[in-house]
Structure formats: structure tokens, C-alpha cells
Design a protein around this motif. Structure first.
Motif, PDB file in Angstrom:
ATOM      1  N   ARG A 147       0.827  -1.220   0.000  1.00 42.56           N
ATOM      2  CA  ARG A 147       0.000   0.000   0.000  1.00 42.56           C
ATOM      3  C   ARG A 147       0.856   1.262   0.000  1.00 42.56           C
ATOM      4  O   ARG A 147       0.642   2.181   0.786  1.00 42.56           O
ATOM      5  N   GLN A 148       1.775   1.302  -0.930  1.00 33.80           N
ATOM      6  CA  GLN A 148       2.607   2.490  -1.103  1.00 33.80           C
ATOM      7  C   GLN A 148       2.054   3.348  -2.242  1.00 33.80           C
ATOM      8  O   GLN A 148       1.626   2.825  -3.267  1.00 33.80           O
ATOM      9  N   VAL A 149       2.123   4.671  -2.073  1.00 28.29           N
ATOM     10  CA  VAL A 149       1.644   5.612  -3.075  1.00 28.29           C
ATOM     11  C   VAL A 149       2.775   6.562  -3.447  1.00 28.29           C
ATOM     12  O   VAL A 149       3.464   7.101  -2.570  1.00 28.29           O
ATOM     13  N   TYR A 150       2.939   6.780  -4.741  1.00 31.92           N
ATOM     14  CA  TYR A 150       3.930   7.716  -5.283  1.00 31.92           C
ATOM     15  C   TYR A 150       3.189   8.673  -6.218  1.00 31.92           C
ATOM     16  O   TYR A 150       2.624   8.248  -7.218  1.00 31.92           O
ATOM     17  N   ARG A 151       3.209   9.960  -5.867  1.00 29.27           N
ATOM     18  CA  ARG A 151       2.525  10.972  -6.680  1.00 29.27           C
ATOM     19  C   ARG A 151       3.510  12.078  -7.060  1.00 29.27           C
ATOM     20  O   ARG A 151       4.265  12.549  -6.220  1.00 29.27           O
ATOM     21  N   ASN A 152       3.460  12.482  -8.310  1.00 31.74           N
ATOM     22  CA  ASN A 152       4.312  13.565  -8.795  1.00 31.74           C
ATOM     23  C   ASN A 152       5.775  13.317  -8.423  1.00 31.74           C
ATOM     24  O   ASN A 152       6.450  14.163  -7.856  1.00 31.74           O
ATOM     25  N   VAL A 153       6.245  12.115  -8.742  1.00 27.02           N
ATOM     26  CA  VAL A 153       7.648  11.780  -8.525  1.00 27.02           C
ATOM     27  C   VAL A 153       8.324  11.543  -9.873  1.00 27.02           C
ATOM     28  O   VAL A 153       7.678  11.177 -10.858  1.00 27.02           O
ATOM     29  N   ARG A 154       9.638  11.744  -9.897  1.00 23.94           N
ATOM     30  CA  ARG A 154      10.450  11.349 -11.049  1.00 23.94           C
ATOM     31  C   ARG A 154      11.381  10.241 -10.596  1.00 23.94           C
ATOM     32  O   ARG A 154      12.090  10.377  -9.586  1.00 23.94           O
ATOM     33  N   LEU A 155      11.381   9.141 -11.327  1.00 25.77           N
ATOM     34  CA  LEU A 155      12.262   8.004 -11.058  1.00 25.77           C
ATOM     35  C   LEU A 155      13.223   7.891 -12.237  1.00 25.77           C
ATOM     36  O   LEU A 155      12.808   7.560 -13.351  1.00 25.77           O
ATOM     37  N   LEU A 156      14.498   8.168 -11.992  1.00 24.46           N
ATOM     38  CA  LEU A 156      15.491   8.241 -13.061  1.00 24.46           C
ATOM     39  C   LEU A 156      16.560   7.178 -12.875  1.00 24.46           C
ATOM     40  O   LEU A 156      17.176   7.078 -11.810  1.00 24.46           O
ATOM     41  N   GLY A 157      16.777   6.393 -13.896  1.00 24.52           N
ATOM     42  CA  GLY A 157      17.816   5.371 -13.873  1.00 24.52           C
ATOM     43  C   GLY A 157      18.063   4.872 -15.276  1.00 24.52           C
ATOM     44  O   GLY A 157      17.710   5.521 -16.261  1.00 24.52           O
ATOM     45  N   TYR A 158      18.636   3.695 -15.353  1.00 25.27           N
ATOM     46  CA  TYR A 158      18.905   3.109 -16.666  1.00 25.27           C
ATOM     47  C   TYR A 158      18.525   1.640 -16.673  1.00 25.27           C
ATOM     48  O   TYR A 158      17.609   1.227 -17.351  1.00 25.27           O
ATOM     49  N   GLN A 159      19.215   0.845 -15.880  1.00 21.67           N
ATOM     50  CA  GLN A 159      18.916  -0.582 -15.791  1.00 21.67           C
ATOM     51  C   GLN A 159      18.236  -0.859 -14.459  1.00 21.67           C
ATOM     52  O   GLN A 159      18.801  -0.603 -13.400  1.00 21.67           O
ATOM     53  N   ASP A 160      16.988  -1.347 -14.528  1.00 22.23           N
ATOM     54  CA  ASP A 160      16.229  -1.691 -13.326  1.00 22.23           C
ATOM     55  C   ASP A 160      15.943  -0.470 -12.450  1.00 22.23           C
ATOM     56  O   ASP A 160      16.166  -0.490 -11.237  1.00 22.23           O
ATOM     57  N   THR A 161      15.418   0.567 -13.046  1.00 22.88           N
ATOM     58  CA  THR A 161      15.133   1.804 -12.320  1.00 22.88           C
ATOM     59  C   THR A 161      14.202   1.583 -11.136  1.00 22.88           C
ATOM     60  O   THR A 161      14.441   2.091 -10.035  1.00 22.88           O
ATOM     61  N   TRP A 332      -8.299  -1.822  -0.632  1.00 22.99           N
ATOM     62  CA  TRP A 332      -7.496  -0.584  -0.761  1.00 22.99           C
ATOM     63  C   TRP A 332      -7.778   0.065  -2.102  1.00 22.99           C
ATOM     64  O   TRP A 332      -7.740  -0.579  -3.146  1.00 22.99           O
ATOM     65  N   ASN A 333      -8.040   1.373  -2.101  1.00 26.33           N
ATOM     66  CA  ASN A 333      -8.327   2.083  -3.353  1.00 26.33           C
ATOM     67  C   ASN A 333      -7.765   3.508  -3.310  1.00 26.33           C
ATOM     68  O   ASN A 333      -8.469   4.457  -2.942  1.00 26.33           O
ATOM     69  N   PRO A 334      -6.516   3.692  -3.720  1.00 28.82           N
ATOM     70  CA  PRO A 334      -5.924   5.031  -3.774  1.00 28.82           C
ATOM     71  C   PRO A 334      -6.094   5.700  -5.139  1.00 28.82           C
ATOM     72  O   PRO A 334      -5.575   6.800  -5.356  1.00 28.82           O
ATOM     73  N   VAL A 335      -6.821   5.060  -6.053  1.00 21.55           N
ATOM     74  CA  VAL A 335      -6.843   5.493  -7.446  1.00 21.55           C
ATOM     75  C   VAL A 335      -7.527   6.842  -7.594  1.00 21.55           C
ATOM     76  O   VAL A 335      -8.618   7.077  -7.047  1.00 21.55           O
ATOM     77  N   GLN A 336      -6.884   7.749  -8.335  1.00 23.05           N
ATOM     78  CA  GLN A 336      -7.416   9.091  -8.586  1.00 23.05           C
ATOM     79  C   GLN A 336      -8.375   9.078  -9.776  1.00 23.05           C
ATOM     80  O   GLN A 336      -8.156   8.379 -10.730  1.00 23.05           O
TER      81      GLN A 336
END
Length: 336
Positions: A147-161, A332-336
Motif C-alpha cells: 500500500r505504497q503511493v507515489y505521486r508527482n515523482v520522477r524516477l530516473l535510472g537506466y537498468q532496473d530503475t 485498498w483504493n488510492p486510485v485518482q
């Protein structure tokens, strides 16, 4: 990937772009939650995020002022309900960054953010792994709690970000990513969790090859109906036309019961997506051993009728909504 054993052949890496997402209205701070502030310049309660986490009780809201914060941030399972939030609402203003590869630190050790706690919220910031030696997986985010929520995040990587991982067997964690940005080249959204990526830009980096990588690598347990859902999103990249695969079939640790499930639906697919070969084999396992489908997509990268672009029927798609992926046994329902 895999979490144990030899990883696939290393590939070249380009630097992660630091494009800033537009301002997003942030959800309100939970009522009566303890609040602390992190500021690299010393104007808050702590100068590092990890120090704030060490001093905080479960359920604490940690406000992070603009700046670059280096080194791993680890949220242990013993601290559920934590909120990490940037103070400006612009994700590029707050950057958590590392450059550690799994080849020296292991999968969890390479993650710039290692989040093992349930009921956490992360919003309004960037998480990056800038490892540039091109010879190992190097995670930006290891999401290992339910039950983790990520909003307005940037996830930057290359292999297996970005890894969503509930451990071996049928145990499954759930995560919801909304209005965010994810970047990588090789299996950069992967794992065995029930993961919904909603209204997000997914950018494939250019490896300068006729094989410009794979977006997903699901290892969903055969006993779990839902794996990775990409919905209402935009798949883009600078890569040459028809050089990026939607995913490949990851039998984690060679497990025969890792029958990955991925659905890409109601999304805009750029011309970088392959027609033939949109789903790929991996480590001797055919992609046909996994559950890969598409539904109601648009754009130059949509299927033109090739046999290896399975389409889900409308009747079946009615049961594969974001809400259903995340409901579990507790609704669980976090959906916008």
C-alpha cells in the motif's frame, strides 16, 4: 534483476535527463500527524532525510525543502505510514540521488530509496540513480512494502530503475504511481508486485542500437491474477522507430511459477515501440509463458495486427482496472 545470481548482459547507459514535471496540487497532510522538516541548508529540523527518518515515529510527515540529497534513503518496515514530500510541489526541486550499482552493493543496497514500509506516501520529488559504468543494474527505487503511493515523482535510472518486490512465493505488495515520470532503458519497471502506473510519462532512453531495451520485466507469481498495469499513460523516447520492447518474461531465479502479468491499456504508445517483438523472451523462457496483453491503446506504437501483440478483449478488460489490481483482500483504493 534477478535478486540473486548473475544478471543479464550489461548495456550502455546515457545520463538521466532532469526534466521537471509541472506543478501538481499536493494532497493535504494527514490530520494530527507529527511533522518534521529536512533542509540541506540547516534551516529545518534535520539536514538529511535519513536523519529525519531515524528520529521519526511511524506516521510522521517529513517535509523536504529544495536541494540535492545524496546517499541511500532507507525506510524500514518498522516505520509504516511515513510521508516524504517536497515542499514546493515541483518534483525537480528536491532530488534524492545515488550512484551505487548492484554489482558492489546488491539489489537492495544499490537502491537510492529503499522503501520497505507499508502505507507510505512519497510525493513531489525526484529519485535518481546515476551509476554510469554501464555494467550493472542500479536501482532508483526499491518498493518492498504494501500500500505504497507515489505521486508527482520522477524516477530516473537506466537498468532496473524501479523494482516492486514482495519477496519469493505468492506474497505480493501493492503500489500506486500517479502523475509521475519514469525513465530507463533495460527492464526499468519490474518485479512481482501488484503495481499500477497511472497517468505517467514512461521514457525509454536511446542506447543507439536496433535493440533499445525493454520497459517491463514482470515476475508475477502464477497464483496472483494481477501484476503490472500501465494505464492512461504516455510511452515515449528518443529511440529509433520500432526498437523498444514493451517487456520481457522474467522467471526470477529461474522459478517456473513466475508467470509475469503485464497489461498496457488506454495509453499513448510512441513509434519507438516494436511491432514484431514487442514482447521478448528472457533467460531461455519464452514470452508466451507469461501473461502479456494490451487494450485500447493509441499512437504510432500501437499494434498493426502482428501475431505477437496480444490484445485483451473488452469483456476481459472490465476486470483489469486499476482498482482491481490494488484492492487485495482489504479493498485498498488510492486510485485518482
Amino acid at each position: 534483476m534477478p535478486l540473486h545470481g548473475t544478471r543479464r548482459t550489461a548495456v550502455a547507459r546515457t545520463a538521466a535527463a532532469l526534466a521537471v514535471l509541472p506543478l501538481t496540487v499536493m494532497p493535504a497532510t494527514p490530520a494530527n500527524a507529527a511533522t518534521v522538516t529536512v533542509a540541506a541548508d540547516g534551516s529545518g529540523n534535520h539536514t538529511t532525510i535519513q536523519a529525519a527518518l531515524a528520529a521519526s515515529a511511524p506516521g510522521t510527515v517529513i517535509n523536504i525543502k529544495p536541494g540535492t540529497y545524496r546517499g541511500q534513503v532507507s525506510i524500514p518496515a518498522s516505520k509504516p505510514g511515513i510521508t516524504l514530500q517536497g515542499t514546493t510541489g515541483t518534483s525537480g526541486d528536491i532530488v534524492i540521488t545515488g550512484s551505487t550499482p548492484a554489482s558492489t552493493a546488491g539489489t537492495a543496497g544499490s537502491a537510492t530509496v529503499l522503501n520497505l514500509a507499508k502505507d507510505t506516501t512519497v510525493k513531489g520529488l525526484t529519485i535518481a540513480n546515476t551509476y554510469a559504468a554501464h555494467d550493472s543494474q542500479a536501482l532508483a527505487l526499491y518498493a518492498g512494502g504494501d500500500r505504497q503511493v507515489y505521486r508527482n515523482v520522477r524516477l530516473l535510472g537506466y537498468q532496473d530503475t524501479f523494482l516492486s518486490w514482495g519477496g519469493t512465493g505468492a506474497s505480493q505488495v501493492r503500489q500506486y504511481v500517479y502523475k509521475s515520470y519514469i525513465e530507463g532503458a533495460v527492464d526499468f519497471i519490474y518485479g512481482n508486485g501488484a503495481l499500477v502506473i497511472d497517468s505517467t510519462t514512461i521514457r525509454s532512453l536511446d542506447r543507439g542500437s536496433t535493440n533499445n531495451g525493454y520497459i517491463t520485466a514482470a515476475a508475477t507469481h502464477s497464483g496472483n491474477r494481477y501484476g503490472i498495469l500501465i494505464t492512461r499513460s504516455t510511452l515515449t523516447g528518443p529511440s529509433a522507430a520500432r526498437t523498444v520492447a514493451l517487456g520481457r518474461c522474467w522467471h526470477a531465479g529461474g522459478a517456473a511459477d513466475a508467470i509475469g502479468q503485464v497489461l498496457v491499456r488506454d495509453s499513448a504508445l510512441g513509434g519507438h515501440i516494436r511491432q514484431a517483438g514487442a514482447w521478448q523472451d528472457m533467460s531461455g523462457f519464452s514470452w508466451k509463458t507469461c501473461r502479456f496483453t494490451e487494450y485500447n491503446n493509441t499512437g504510432a506504437g500501437t499494434s498493426t495486427g502482428t501475431a505477437d501483440r496480444p490484445q485483451m478483449s473488452g469483456t476481459t478488460a472490465a476486470g483489469y482496472t486499476a482498482q482491481n489490481y490494488l484492492a487485495g483482500s482489504d479493498g485498498w483504493n488510492p486510485v485518482q
